[in-house]
Motif scaffolding. Sequence first.
Motif, PDB file in Angstrom:
ATOM      1  N   LEU A  39       0.859  -1.180   0.000  1.00 38.81           N
ATOM      2  CA  LEU A  39       0.000   0.000   0.000  1.00 38.81           C
ATOM      3  C   LEU A  39       0.897   1.232   0.000  1.00 38.81           C
ATOM      4  O   LEU A  39       1.718   1.413   0.902  1.00 38.81           O
ATOM      5  N   GLU A  41       0.749   4.799   0.594  1.00 42.70           N
ATOM      6  CA  GLU A  41       0.026   5.962   1.109  1.00 42.70           C
ATOM      7  C   GLU A  41       0.797   7.261   0.864  1.00 42.70           C
ATOM      8  O   GLU A  41       0.216   8.307   0.619  1.00 42.70           O
ATOM      9  N   ASN A  74      -8.552  -0.929   1.834  1.00 43.56           N
ATOM     10  CA  ASN A  74      -9.429   0.220   2.035  1.00 43.56           C
ATOM     11  C   ASN A  74     -10.597   0.174   1.047  1.00 43.56           C
ATOM     12  O   ASN A  74     -10.430  -0.224  -0.100  1.00 43.56           O
ATOM     13  N   GLN A  76     -12.061   2.734  -0.145  1.00 45.22           N
ATOM     14  CA  GLN A  76     -11.809   3.788  -1.127  1.00 45.22           C
ATOM     15  C   GLN A  76     -10.607   3.415  -1.983  1.00 45.22           C
ATOM     16  O   GLN A  76      -9.786   2.580  -1.591  1.00 45.22           O
ATOM     17  N   ASN A  77     -10.501   4.046  -3.152  1.00 46.37           N
ATOM     18  CA  ASN A  77      -9.328   3.835  -3.991  1.00 46.37           C
ATOM     19  C   ASN A  77      -8.058   4.249  -3.266  1.00 46.37           C
ATOM     20  O   ASN A  77      -8.031   5.245  -2.536  1.00 46.37           O
ATOM     21  N   ARG A  78      -7.008   3.467  -3.482  1.00 49.83           N
ATOM     22  CA  ARG A  78      -5.674   3.799  -3.004  1.00 49.83           C
ATOM     23  C   ARG A  78      -4.661   3.332  -4.055  1.00 49.83           C
ATOM     24  O   ARG A  78      -5.000   2.566  -4.975  1.00 49.83           O
ATOM     25  N   TYR A  80      -1.619   1.038  -4.997  1.00 54.99           N
ATOM     26  CA  TYR A  80      -0.988  -0.208  -4.542  1.00 54.99           C
ATOM     27  C   TYR A  80       0.146  -0.580  -5.495  1.00 54.99           C
ATOM     28  O   TYR A  80       0.225  -0.101  -6.641  1.00 54.99           O
ATOM     29  N   ASN A 111      -9.358  -0.825  -4.890  1.00 49.99           N
ATOM     30  CA  ASN A 111      -9.989  -0.786  -3.572  1.00 49.99           C
ATOM     31  C   ASN A 111     -10.377  -2.203  -3.151  1.00 49.99           C
ATOM     32  O   ASN A 111     -10.090  -3.175  -3.866  1.00 49.99           O
ATOM     33  N   LEU A 185      -5.810  10.710  -7.057  1.00 45.90           N
ATOM     34  CA  LEU A 185      -4.623   9.887  -6.801  1.00 45.90           C
ATOM     35  C   LEU A 185      -3.682   9.887  -8.013  1.00 45.90           C
ATOM     36  O   LEU A 185      -2.462   9.901  -7.854  1.00 45.90           O
ATOM     37  N   TYR A 226     -10.899  12.718  -0.643  1.00 51.69           N
ATOM     38  CA  TYR A 226     -10.059  12.044   0.361  1.00 51.69           C
ATOM     39  C   TYR A 226      -9.772  12.978   1.544  1.00 51.69           C
ATOM     40  O   TYR A 226      -8.616  13.311   1.811  1.00 51.69           O
ATOM     41  N   THR A 229      -6.999  12.554   5.016  1.00 57.95           N
ATOM     42  CA  THR A 229      -5.994  11.511   4.764  1.00 57.95           C
ATOM     43  C   THR A 229      -4.602  12.124   4.858  1.00 57.95           C
ATOM     44  O   THR A 229      -4.422  13.332   4.662  1.00 57.95           O
TER      45      THR A 229
END
Length: 353
Positions: A39, A41, A74, A76-78, A80, A111, A185, A226, A229
Amino acid sequence: MRFFALILLLISSSTLFGQYRFSGEVSKENAGNSVYLSLVEDYRKSTRVYLDQIVKKSEVDSLGHFYFEGNNLNDQNRIYRIHLDGCSDNTGSIHFLGQCNNSKNVLFIANNKDTLEFPTSFEDQSLCTISSTNPKSGLLLEINHLKEQMAYDFVDFPSEANKKMNLDKWFNILHDYGKEANEPLSELYIYDFISDKRNETFKYYLQDLTTNDYYENLSERLNDIYPNTEFTQQYQAEITTDRELASFNQPKLSRWNRIIIVFLAISVLGNVFFFMRKKNKNKAKNLLEKLTSQEQKIVHLILENKTNKEIASELFVSVSTVKTHINNLYKKLDISSRDEMSVLFKNKFQPPV
């Protein structure tokens, strides 16, 4: 029949509660090698693998397949990363840093409910295409393709003029692509690239930051989608700091330069005042030439603040005659009062002899 109904129920329930599955195919030579799901972030850590990003580990099977599944991501979209480790485990931590020649990795957006597949391409390349239930999963791959095209433009014509032209062009292309993708993102991924201090783009980015409202608008989009965050707060802190840096880097005038500019400004204002005064003098002179001798005498007496009765007595005429002369003067001089006459002829009138 009951069996199929049970299968459908299991499938629908996994979708309802959130269940991801990421699978892929690589060459069989990678059988037994580790594959990691990370992930990302912190968008500043998107260029290489970090130990603290890893959330799951798998292995390539004998046919070259791997997969990750679960419901711990998550909703929500993140961003990766899947990282195929081409080093054996006895090499220590070096393989986590992506330093093996046959290590591969791919960044994507997903997600907790997504199903993704990374098929081996027709060129037998691993992790270069994405098939996903999430239409935004492949945005980062497309951005990488744009970055490659940008690099070719700079290599073809490396002059300073071409560099400036290409920076204008590519900042617009990247910004427009990010906005049209409707996924902040992907815009953070672009921002990480153009604002990287190691890149040629950084100096231009600082200039663009002070004049382009794109960056503030991106901050608003991040806040909307978002909020609260870490990466949204990180972005907002960075553009605030970079604006101050851009302001600091602007050329400052020296003390002597400021003094010279002040003197030049005073000189310009002095010349303007001189020419305006000369122009008014000439205007007053031209107007006086249009007046009769009697009208000039009346102007002189008006400038001495004489009343109509006093002017009539001095010129041996009636008050009504004085009023008629004054009305004619107003028309000739294009004024409407004694005050305007005083302003027009102040210090510029020589009474007739």
